[in-house]
Design an enzyme around this catalytic site. Structure first.
Site, PDB file in Angstrom:
ATOM      1  N   ASP A  74       0.642  -1.093  -0.176  1.00  0.00           N
ATOM      2  CA  ASP A  74      -0.150  -0.619  -0.233  1.00  0.00           C
ATOM      3  C   ASP A  74       1.096   1.024   0.194  1.00  0.00           C
ATOM      4  O   ASP A  74       1.911   0.861   0.208  1.00  0.00           O
ATOM      5  CB  ASP A  74      -1.046  -0.134   1.390  1.00  0.00           C
ATOM      6  CG  ASP A  74      -1.942   1.240   1.456  1.00  0.00           C
ATOM      7  OD1 ASP A  74      -2.063   1.800   0.589  1.00  0.00           O
ATOM      8  OD2 ASP A  74      -1.973   1.690   1.854  1.00  0.00           O
ATOM      9  N   ASP A  90       0.218   4.852   1.806  1.00  0.00           N
ATOM     10  CA  ASP A  90      -0.564   5.882   2.600  1.00  0.00           C
ATOM     11  C   ASP A  90      -0.272   5.554   3.360  1.00  0.00           C
ATOM     12  O   ASP A  90      -1.109   4.187   3.714  1.00  0.00           O
ATOM     13  CB  ASP A  90      -1.256   6.896   2.217  1.00  0.00           C
ATOM     14  CG  ASP A  90      -1.731   7.806   1.071  1.00  0.00           C
ATOM     15  OD1 ASP A  90      -0.539   8.500   1.356  1.00  0.00           O
ATOM     16  OD2 ASP A  90      -1.871   7.181   0.501  1.00  0.00           O
TER      17      ASP A  90
END
Length: 218
Positions: free
Chosen positions: A11, A13
């Protein structure tokens, strides 16, 4: 028979870049400018949404007239990009971890709910663009996480099967998406208290210093 892990899909953020405060600041500035009254309670509901979904969320509660939803959404994205270029910092230990797994032959992917235009901004800011073999943004998918489509897209681009990939996530919605895609999952909590919801992950670590794929203990 347990399949060997061949790729790590990150991922973005909170997993690669420390951007929570940046997003909060950009959204506060832009949405407030069109009359939205943000509250911490409602902001919590938007944390895992795509930028388009967040913009719709606020418009439905505080409809504005001066600008289109697309214009406001793009203003948020542009402000986030500017703040990342000026102030963005990597999650502690992620650069060393990425270099290490790349050196050892793992393929590396990125699957994010963030807009596609922010991916090169983040990777260039952190100096890690060359390490990634495949990237995908939920902006180009029917739905964002917890829908698994963004992960499925990266797995397809890598030319692998879900069973040979592991996802690194910091949110429940991301973990759910990765599991739905058929992947193993690692939750990284970055020193925060690990929510009971993270129990769905195959492995939970506090930081990258605790993570060693050599053992594949997940």
């Amino acid at each position: 028979m347990k399949q060997k892990i061949e790729a790590v899909i990150f991922d973005m953020d909170g997993v690669i870049i420390d951007s929570e405060a940046i997003w909060k600041r950009a959204e506060q500035e832009v949405f407030s400018s069109v009359g939205v009254e943000l509250s911490s309670e409602l902001c919590e509901l938007t944390q895992a949404m795509t930028t388009a979904a967040v913009t719709r969320f606020w418009y439905e509660r505080f409809p504005w007239k001066e600008k289109s939803l697309t214009e406001v959404e793009y203003s948020v994205i542009e402000r986030v990009a500017d703040l990342i270029r000026d102030e963005g910092t990597a999650i502690d230990g992620v650069e060393r971890f990425i270099r290490d797994i790349k050196h050892r032959g793992y393929k590396i992917g990125l699957a994010t709910n963030s807009p596609a235009m922010l991916i090169p901004v983040v990777l260039e800011k952190l100096g890690i663009s060359d390490y990634f073999d495949a990237i995908a943004s939920a902006e180009h998918e029917p739905e964002g996480k917890p829908n698994p489509s963004v992960y499925s897209s990266v797995i397809k681009k890598l030319g692998l099967t879900p069973a040979t990939c592991v996802a690194i996530e910091d949110s429940l919605s991301g973990l759910v998406a990765a599991r739905k895609a058929g992947m193993k999952t690692i939750a990284i909590v970055n020193g925060a208290h690990a929510s009971a919801e993270f129990g769905i992950a195959d492995l939970i670590v506090n930081h990258y210093g605790e993570l060693d794929l050599k053992t594949e203990n997940y």
